[in-house]
Enzyme design. Structure first.
Site, PDB file in Angstrom:
ATOM      1  N   ARG A  15       2.008   3.004 -11.028  1.00 32.38           N
ATOM      2  CA  ARG A  15       0.559   3.197 -11.019  1.00 32.38           C
ATOM      3  C   ARG A  15       0.085   3.906  -9.751  1.00 32.38           C
ATOM      4  O   ARG A  15      -0.813   4.725  -9.797  1.00 32.38           O
ATOM      5  CB  ARG A  15      -0.173   1.855 -11.150  1.00 32.38           C
ATOM      6  CG  ARG A  15       0.143   1.096 -12.425  1.00 32.38           C
ATOM      7  CD  ARG A  15      -0.184   1.879 -13.687  1.00 32.38           C
ATOM      8  NE  ARG A  15       0.000   1.034 -14.864  1.00 32.38           N
ATOM      9  CZ  ARG A  15       1.177   0.767 -15.422  1.00 32.38           C
ATOM     10  NH1 ARG A  15       2.281   1.318 -14.941  1.00 32.38           N
ATOM     11  NH2 ARG A  15       1.253  -0.031 -16.474  1.00 32.38           N
ATOM     12  N   ALA A  42      -6.769 -13.322   9.032  1.00 33.32           N
ATOM     13  CA  ALA A  42      -7.291 -12.861   7.750  1.00 33.32           C
ATOM     14  C   ALA A  42      -7.005 -11.379   7.504  1.00 33.32           C
ATOM     15  O   ALA A  42      -6.514 -10.996   6.432  1.00 33.32           O
ATOM     16  CB  ALA A  42      -8.792 -13.123   7.696  1.00 33.32           C
ATOM     17  N   ARG A  74      -9.548 -17.915   4.023  1.00 34.27           N
ATOM     18  CA  ARG A  74      -9.595 -16.443   3.999  1.00 34.27           C
ATOM     19  C   ARG A  74      -8.263 -15.775   4.303  1.00 34.27           C
ATOM     20  O   ARG A  74      -8.161 -14.558   4.223  1.00 34.27           O
ATOM     21  CB  ARG A  74     -10.644 -15.944   5.004  1.00 34.27           C
ATOM     22  CG  ARG A  74     -10.274 -16.252   6.428  1.00 34.27           C
ATOM     23  CD  ARG A  74     -11.431 -16.122   7.405  1.00 34.27           C
ATOM     24  NE  ARG A  74     -10.993 -16.481   8.754  1.00 34.27           N
ATOM     25  CZ  ARG A  74     -10.808 -17.727   9.184  1.00 34.27           C
ATOM     26  NH1 ARG A  74     -11.009 -18.745   8.381  1.00 34.27           N
ATOM     27  NH2 ARG A  74     -10.404 -17.957  10.411  1.00 34.27           N
ATOM     28  N   ASN A 134      -9.176 -10.607  18.964  1.00 35.13           N
ATOM     29  CA  ASN A 134      -9.749 -10.486  20.306  1.00 35.13           C
ATOM     30  C   ASN A 134      -9.674  -9.058  20.821  1.00 35.13           C
ATOM     31  O   ASN A 134      -8.767  -8.300  20.476  1.00 35.13           O
ATOM     32  CB  ASN A 134      -9.047 -11.450  21.264  1.00 35.13           C
ATOM     33  CG  ASN A 134      -7.637 -10.997  21.587  1.00 35.13           C
ATOM     34  OD1 ASN A 134      -7.416 -10.243  22.529  1.00 35.13           O
ATOM     35  ND2 ASN A 134      -6.669 -11.434  20.783  1.00 35.13           N
ATOM     36  N   THR A 137      -6.492  -7.681  23.307  1.00 36.41           N
ATOM     37  CA  THR A 137      -5.247  -7.198  22.715  1.00 36.41           C
ATOM     38  C   THR A 137      -5.484  -5.913  21.924  1.00 36.41           C
ATOM     39  O   THR A 137      -4.602  -5.069  21.824  1.00 36.41           O
ATOM     40  CB  THR A 137      -4.614  -8.300  21.833  1.00 36.41           C
ATOM     41  OG1 THR A 137      -4.669  -9.538  22.535  1.00 36.41           O
ATOM     42  CG2 THR A 137      -3.162  -7.992  21.549  1.00 36.41           C
ATOM     43  N   CYS A 173      -9.819   7.962  20.969  1.00 39.17           N
ATOM     44  CA  CYS A 173      -9.264   6.609  20.946  1.00 39.17           C
ATOM     45  C   CYS A 173     -10.408   5.593  21.000  1.00 39.17           C
ATOM     46  O   CYS A 173     -11.579   5.954  21.092  1.00 39.17           O
ATOM     47  CB  CYS A 173      -8.262   6.410  22.085  1.00 39.17           C
ATOM     48  SG  CYS A 173      -8.991   5.975  23.672  1.00 39.17           S
ATOM     49  N   CYS A 190     -14.922 -14.666  15.109  1.00 43.55           N
ATOM     50  CA  CYS A 190     -14.906 -15.441  13.861  1.00 43.55           C
ATOM     51  C   CYS A 190     -15.195 -16.914  14.130  1.00 43.55           C
ATOM     52  O   CYS A 190     -15.759 -17.605  13.293  1.00 43.55           O
ATOM     53  CB  CYS A 190     -13.549 -15.332  13.179  1.00 43.55           C
ATOM     54  SG  CYS A 190     -13.219 -13.694  12.583  1.00 43.55           S
ATOM     55  N   CYS A 252      -7.222   7.807  26.930  1.00 43.59           N
ATOM     56  CA  CYS A 252      -6.618   9.053  26.430  1.00 43.59           C
ATOM     57  C   CYS A 252      -6.934  10.256  27.305  1.00 43.59           C
ATOM     58  O   CYS A 252      -6.205  11.246  27.281  1.00 43.59           O
ATOM     59  CB  CYS A 252      -7.026   9.308  24.981  1.00 43.59           C
ATOM     60  SG  CYS A 252      -8.760   9.740  24.751  1.00 43.59           S
TER      61      CYS A 252
HETATM   62 ZN   LIG Z   1     -10.033   7.833  24.582  1.00 40.20          ZN
END
Ligand SMILES: [Zn+2]
Length: 360
Positions: A15, A42, A74, A134, A137, A173, A190, A252
């Site tokens: 499919r 989730a 969830r 968070n 990270t 970025c 959350c 960046c």
């Molecule tokens: Zn950047």
């Protein structure tokens, strides 16, 4: 019979191969991809579920936490039994994915992703999926993606609102769009604002779509937008990021990689002689952190009794206890530093900080 012929004859992916830009060639590329899903909450559960069913050849799952009953509402790969047994989320998710698609390789790492292990876990991936809870990270992932030239699909879902944005090699970025992520009011999480499964599934579905477009060899199809969505009203907004790359961006543009340069040990330290862990925000990022104790008090009010003392917020959590049921005391300073009293487990403390203090 070749692998391709086998895949076609069993019809497993028939499919989705009917979609013109996938076909057998795109399916082959999907089967050769290695996607790392960071965070098995989730978003991570839903995205990993879609990617496993779609035939992504290698999936790596990373999460530091265990399943709780409040996750089952969830987090689609988990059951009541996983919660009863407090199974590590990454391992429970891997077990479920093994039942969904036994033809792919799925690995699980139960660990706290931080600067010092990020390249070990994320290096060599075809694409990174954000299943995090968070900001800190997330910006570490953004650093890794830009430094390593690996696409990263940012996603966030809180309340009924969600966002998705691709960070693609050589393009804008996350810090081009959110240059000072910890400035201003504490961001809802959350745990403080709640979240509905419908929100999460919409966000994860969008993340998985962008991932499949990229790994099937259709990178130009990936929409260069910051997509925002409200699940309650159904309203969506797409802001173009096609020309949003900022030459002065700390990540960046100037390639300083502040989050990747931080030390894991500095972030969570067991305090000598005390039943407490100190959380210190990542180096570099600390310069932009401003925790307003009054604003944070309002955010935390539903979860405990907190009072502002000078530039500090102090209080006791109501709903979260230490292992064994002991009380958890929090002291949060205006520079984002916090003392989590009542535990000597740095990962527990770090998780609590990310869940309730979140973007502060
Ligand atoms: Zn950047």
């Amino acid at each position: 019979m070749s692998d391709d012929a086998a895949a076609q004859s069993d019809g497993r992916y028939h499919r989705q191969q009917l979609i013109p830009w996938i076909g057998t060639g795109g399916q082959r590329s999907i089967g050769q991809a290695h996607v790392v899903v960071v965070g098995c909450g989730a978003l991570g559960c839903a995205a990993a579920d879609i990617l496993a069913r779609s035939g992504v050849g290698r999936l790596t799952l990373i999460d530091r936490d265990v399943v709780e009953l409040s996750n089952v509402q969830r987090q689609t790969l988990f059951t009541e039994r996983d919660a009863r047994e407090r199974r590590p989320k990454a391992e429970a998710a891997r077990a479920r994915i093994g039942e969904i698609n036994s033809t792919i390789e799925c690995r699980a790492w139960v660990d706290h992703l931080c600067a010092e292990n990020a390249l070990d876990y994320l290096g060599g991936a075809t694409l990174l999926i954000d299943g995090l809870d968070n900001l800190r990270t997330r910006f570490l992932l953004n650093d890794v993606a830009v430094q390593q030239g690996v696409p990263y699909i940012y996603g966030g879902a809180v309340g009924t609102e969600g966002r998705v944005m691709p960070v693609l090699p050589g393009e804008a970025c996350l810090r081009c769009i959110f240059p000072e992520p910890f400035a201003g009011a504490p961001q809802p999480t959350c745990d403080t604002a709640g979240v509905l499964m419908s929100t999460v599934l919409a966000v994860a579905a969008r993340q998985a779509m962008l991932a499949l477009q990229w790994i099937s060899g259709n990178s130009q199809q990936v929409s260069r937008t910051l997509w925002s969505f409200d699940a309650a009203s159904g309203r969506t907004a797409m802001a173009s990021i096609g020309h949003a790359r900022d030459a002065q961006c700390a990540c960046c543009g100037r390639r300083t990689f502040e989050f990747l340069g931080a030390s894991c040990e500095e972030q969570a330290t067991v305090l000598c002689g005390r039943n407490a862990v100190q959380i210190v925000p990542a180096k570099g990022a600390a310069a932009t952190i401003r925790c307003d104790p009054q604003l944070l008090q309002a955010t935390l009010a539903p979860h405990g009794n907190f009072e502002v003392h000078g530039s500090r917020l102090v209080g006791t959590m109501r709903e979260v206890t230490a292992v064994g049921g002991g009380r958890i005391d929090l002291t949060i300073f205006s520079d984002g530093r916090a003392i989590v009293g009542g535990t000597t487990d740095p990962i527990f403390a770090r998780t609590l900080y990310d869940r309730f203090i979140g973007g502060c």
